[in-house]
Design a protein around this motif. Structure first.
Motif, PDB file in Angstrom:
ATOM      1  N   MET A  49     -62.408 -28.677  -6.020  1.00 14.57           N
ATOM      2  CA  MET A  49     -62.038 -28.653  -7.429  1.00 14.57           C
ATOM      3  C   MET A  49     -61.663 -27.237  -7.812  1.00 14.57           C
ATOM      4  SD  MET A  49     -64.253 -30.030 -10.642  1.00 14.57           S
ATOM      5  CE  MET A  49     -64.316 -31.651  -9.892  1.00 14.57           C
ATOM      6  N   GLY A  50     -60.427 -27.032  -8.263  1.00 10.51           N
ATOM      7  CA  GLY A  50     -59.945 -25.697  -8.515  1.00 10.51           C
ATOM      8  C   GLY A  50     -60.270 -25.205  -9.911  1.00 10.51           C
ATOM      9  N   ASP A  51     -60.328 -23.864 -10.039  1.00 12.59           N
ATOM     10  CA  ASP A  51     -60.501 -23.257 -11.350  1.00 12.59           C
ATOM     11  C   ASP A  51     -59.174 -23.283 -12.083  1.00 12.59           C
ATOM     12  OD1 ASP A  51     -63.165 -22.696 -10.915  1.00 12.59           O
ATOM     13  OD2 ASP A  51     -62.703 -20.832  -9.864  1.00 12.59           O
ATOM     14  N   ALA A  52     -59.230 -23.366 -13.407  1.00 11.75           N
ATOM     15  CA  ALA A  52     -58.025 -23.533 -14.206  1.00 11.75           C
ATOM     16  C   ALA A  52     -57.290 -22.213 -14.383  1.00 11.75           C
ATOM     17  CB  ALA A  52     -58.392 -24.114 -15.563  1.00 11.75           C
ATOM     18  N   PRO A  53     -55.985 -22.165 -14.074  1.00  6.85           N
ATOM     19  CA  PRO A  53     -55.183 -20.972 -14.356  1.00  6.85           C
ATOM     20  C   PRO A  53     -54.897 -20.878 -15.846  1.00  6.85           C
ATOM     21  CG  PRO A  53     -53.803 -22.688 -13.435  1.00  6.85           C
ATOM     22  CD  PRO A  53     -55.216 -23.206 -13.377  1.00  6.85           C
ATOM     23  N   PRO A  54     -54.476 -19.715 -16.348  1.00  2.55           N
ATOM     24  CA  PRO A  54     -54.223 -19.554 -17.792  1.00  2.55           C
ATOM     25  C   PRO A  54     -53.210 -20.546 -18.347  1.00  2.55           C
ATOM     26  CG  PRO A  54     -54.282 -17.423 -16.702  1.00  2.55           C
ATOM     27  CD  PRO A  54     -54.343 -18.455 -15.621  1.00  2.55           C
TER      28      PRO A  54
ATOM     29  N   ALA B 235     -40.137 -29.064  -0.300  1.00  8.23           N
ATOM     30  CA  ALA B 235     -41.540 -28.803   0.064  1.00  8.23           C
ATOM     31  C   ALA B 235     -42.138 -27.702  -0.804  1.00  8.23           C
ATOM     32  CB  ALA B 235     -41.659 -28.446   1.542  1.00  8.23           C
ATOM     33  N   THR B 236     -41.736 -27.663  -2.076  1.00  8.23           N
ATOM     34  CA  THR B 236     -42.265 -26.697  -3.037  1.00  8.23           C
ATOM     35  C   THR B 236     -42.671 -27.430  -4.304  1.00  8.23           C
ATOM     36  OG1 THR B 236     -40.790 -24.974  -2.197  1.00  8.23           O
ATOM     37  CG2 THR B 236     -41.800 -24.594  -4.351  1.00  8.23           C
ATOM     38  N   ASN B 237     -43.914 -27.301  -4.686  1.00 12.81           N
ATOM     39  CA  ASN B 237     -44.416 -27.968  -5.881  1.00 12.81           C
ATOM     40  C   ASN B 237     -44.311 -27.021  -7.066  1.00 12.81           C
ATOM     41  OD1 ASN B 237     -45.822 -29.389  -7.855  1.00 12.81           O
ATOM     42  ND2 ASN B 237     -47.328 -30.185  -6.431  1.00 12.81           N
ATOM     43  N   LEU B 238     -43.422 -27.322  -8.002  1.00 14.55           N
ATOM     44  CA  LEU B 238     -43.212 -26.468  -9.165  1.00 14.55           C
ATOM     45  C   LEU B 238     -44.407 -26.479 -10.115  1.00 14.55           C
ATOM     46  CD1 LEU B 238     -39.458 -27.268  -9.960  1.00 14.55           C
ATOM     47  CD2 LEU B 238     -40.402 -25.277  -8.772  1.00 14.55           C
ATOM     48  N   PHE B 239     -45.299 -27.448  -9.929  1.00 14.29           N
ATOM     49  CA  PHE B 239     -46.495 -27.490 -10.774  1.00 14.29           C
ATOM     50  C   PHE B 239     -47.570 -26.508 -10.300  1.00 14.29           C
ATOM     51  CE2 PHE B 239     -44.654 -31.654 -11.862  1.00 14.29           C
ATOM     52  CZ  PHE B 239     -44.660 -31.536 -13.242  1.00 14.29           C
ATOM     53  N   SER B 240     -47.188 -25.618  -9.387  1.00 10.02           N
ATOM     54  CA  SER B 240     -48.104 -24.537  -8.988  1.00 10.02           C
ATOM     55  C   SER B 240     -48.462 -23.677 -10.191  1.00 10.02           C
ATOM     56  CB  SER B 240     -47.465 -23.674  -7.898  1.00 10.02           C
ATOM     57  OG  SER B 240     -46.227 -23.130  -8.348  1.00 10.02           O
ATOM     58  N   ILE B 241     -47.584 -23.671 -11.194  1.00 11.57           N
ATOM     59  CA  ILE B 241     -47.851 -22.908 -12.408  1.00 11.57           C
ATOM     60  C   ILE B 241     -49.074 -23.452 -13.153  1.00 11.57           C
ATOM     61  CG2 ILE B 241     -46.345 -24.290 -13.896  1.00 11.57           C
ATOM     62  CD1 ILE B 241     -45.537 -21.709 -15.297  1.00 11.57           C
ATOM     63  N   LEU B 242     -49.390 -24.736 -12.901  1.00 17.46           N
ATOM     64  CA  LEU B 242     -50.565 -25.361 -13.514  1.00 17.46           C
ATOM     65  C   LEU B 242     -51.733 -25.482 -12.531  1.00 17.46           C
ATOM     66  CD1 LEU B 242     -48.855 -28.229 -15.559  1.00 17.46           C
ATOM     67  CD2 LEU B 242     -49.769 -26.077 -16.435  1.00 17.46           C
ATOM     68  N   GLY B 243     -51.563 -24.890 -11.340  1.00 16.99           N
ATOM     69  CA  GLY B 243     -52.642 -24.888 -10.364  1.00 16.99           C
ATOM     70  C   GLY B 243     -52.491 -25.873  -9.234  1.00 16.99           C
ATOM     71  N   ARG B 244     -51.401 -26.660  -9.243  1.00 19.86           N
ATOM     72  CA  ARG B 244     -51.198 -27.654  -8.194  1.00 19.86           C
ATOM     73  C   ARG B 244     -50.134 -27.134  -7.220  1.00 19.86           C
ATOM     74  NH1 ARG B 244     -54.138 -29.877  -7.165  1.00 19.86           N
ATOM     75  NH2 ARG B 244     -54.516 -31.652  -8.533  1.00 19.86           N
ATOM     76  N   SER B 245     -50.549 -26.380  -6.205  1.00 26.07           N
ATOM     77  CA  SER B 245     -49.592 -25.737  -5.294  1.00 26.07           C
ATOM     78  C   SER B 245     -49.596 -26.346  -3.894  1.00 26.07           C
ATOM     79  CB  SER B 245     -49.901 -24.239  -5.181  1.00 26.07           C
ATOM     80  OG  SER B 245     -51.231 -24.031  -4.741  1.00 26.07           O
ATOM     81  N   ARG B 246     -50.615 -27.160  -3.575  1.00 28.01           N
ATOM     82  CA  ARG B 246     -50.728 -27.688  -2.218  1.00 28.01           C
ATOM     83  C   ARG B 246     -49.643 -28.722  -1.940  1.00 28.01           C
ATOM     84  NH1 ARG B 246     -53.352 -31.862   0.457  1.00 28.01           N
ATOM     85  NH2 ARG B 246     -54.021 -32.756  -1.538  1.00 28.01           N
TER      86      ARG B 246
END
Length: 433
Positions: free
Chosen positions: A1-6, A157-168
């Motif tokens: 469970m990841g910590d929330a980015p800003p 193979a790039t998740n643009l939702f990495s900005i919200l913490g979903r990068s895997r």
């Protein structure tokens, strides 16, 4: 469970602000947006407590409902009682069976907010058929907005939702498995497959281009997740949508499926679950054999989990039946079994009865209507619940997709209330005439 980015925190706070700003009949809108765009396993941490987006949105919705409706007494029908009863029984048995009692209480308290409180918010929000139409419209818009992100992830193979913490990014045998904001690709695909009947029914009611785009977007999501379970669920969905013309014969179809499954089970050397999980497999590299082993182990170990489940110990079947995988835990890729090992057989039985009752009520409601548009509306939600039940065989729900499940149950509860009101009106008319 990841910590929330800003960025996650800002987006979540914005949606909470919208909850307190919109009219009460539009309360469902920010919750559906969170369902689609906020990763379900990323949390805000307060000491030892985790607050995922679903939990915060549920609490915010409950506060808004209290100040909007004043008297928040909800007259519970049989669907409501079954849903709450299944959750309460599951929580009690989980705590009793757990080693860390305090930790189990905290876990189930959070789970109560995620399920029952959110369900209550949905129940108060769905007040009319216009509420149902709003739900479908918002899902259409969200799917269209998600579509370019899913296309980009699948082909780059790039998740643009990495900005919200979903990068895997998940890649299996050189095949990209798109997930967007979801914790796993199979959850994303199952979510999309479940939306298809609702969106198709809406398109049949009113044929508009944006509705077709949303429908095709969901089909692409199923393809892009590269998982057998959602593809099979989608195929079953198409079958039941085609069956709309013969929906009056649904009982005959159900008995036919049951008889066919029984014959397959006793005629073949291997059991029916081997046929379902191993023989019916779209992807050669799928986890079908693991799911087959899971059901086999659940039956062999039944007397160990039937009463209370395993609590926080979890099922350790992999150590006994497939130790060669060197897995750290038994991956419960079956929602029915997950409910069972967490709460025992009676909790699982209540859950299955709940699913059956929902399908029966919404299916009957669809058949009872004379207007074809109403028939399509309720048949779409009937097939939506059937799709959930099929997906339960291949994935254990968690995160955003549980929100869609609770929303489906709340819609069925509204349908039950509407059918009861209709019956009362008919009975009243027959008495005065």
């Amino acid at each position: 469970m990841g910590d929330a980015p800003p960025t996650f925190i800002v987006f979540l706070m914005l949606l909470c602000f919208v909850i307190f700003s919109v009219r009460k009949e539009h309360l469902i809108v920010p919750i559906i947006i969170a369902m689609c765009f906020l990763p379900g396993d990323i949390s805000l941490k307060l000491g030892s407590l985790d607050f995922q987006a679903i939990r915060i949105m549920a609490l915010a919705g409950l506060v808004r409902i209290y100040f909007s409706y004043g008297n928040t007494n909800l007259k519970l029908n049989s669907i409501d009682k079954l849903f709450i009863g299944y959750n309460v029984l599951g929580s009690i048995t989980y705590v009793i069976a757990s080693q860390n009692i305090f930790g189990a209480i905290l876990n189930k308290s959070g789970g109560f907010i995620d399920s029952v409180i959110l369900y209550i918010v949905f129940r108060y929000t769905i007040q009319s058929k216009e509420s149902i139409k709003l739900i479908v419209k918002v899902f259409c818009i969200c799917v269209i907005l998600l579509l370019p992100f899913a296309i980009f992830e699948f082909y780059s193979a790039t998740n643009l939702f990495s900005i919200l913490g979903r990068s895997r990014i998940s890649i299996r045998d050189e095949e990209i498995r798109a997930a967007c904001t979801f914790s796993h690709s199979i959850l994303f695909g199952s979510f999309a497959a479940a939306l298809v009947p609702m969106l198709w029914a809406d398109f049949m009611i009113e044929k508009k281009m944006f509705k077709m785009i949303a429908l095709l977007g969901c089909i692409f999501f199923v393809y892009a997740c590269s998982s057998s379970g959602p593809i099979i669920a989608l195929a079953a969905t198409v079958f039941f949508l085609v069956f709309f013309k013969w929906k009056n014969h649904s009982r005959m179809l159900a008995w036919g499926v049951l008889i066919a499954a029984t014959l397959i089970h006793f005629v073949r050397e291997k059991p029916i679950w081997q046929f379902l999980f191993v023989r019916i497999s779209i992807k050669a590299n799928s986890a079908g054999f693991h799911r087959y082993l899971l059901v086999d182990a659940a039956i062999k170990e039944f007397w160990h989990w039937w009463l209370l489940g395993y609590g926080d110990f979890g099922a350790q079947w992999h150590l006994k039946y497939w130790p060669w995988t060197h897995a750290p835990f038994t991956d419960m890729t079956n929602h029915y079994l997950l409910v069972g090992v967490r709460g025992g057989f009676f909790t699982m039985f209540l859950f299955i009865i709940l699913c059956y009752k929902i399908i029966r009520i919404m299916g009957s409601f669809a058949i009872a209507h004379n207007d074809k548009n109403d028939q399509w509306l309720w048949w779409g939600f009937t097939v939506l619940m059937i799709t959930h039940c099929i997906s339960f065989l291949s994935v254990a729900y968690f995160g955003q997709i549980t929100m869609l499940l609770y929303l489906t149950i709340a819609v069925s509860s509204f349908a039950y209330d509407e059918s009861q009101r209709t019956n009362e009106i008919i009975e009243h008319i027959s008495k005065i005439t």
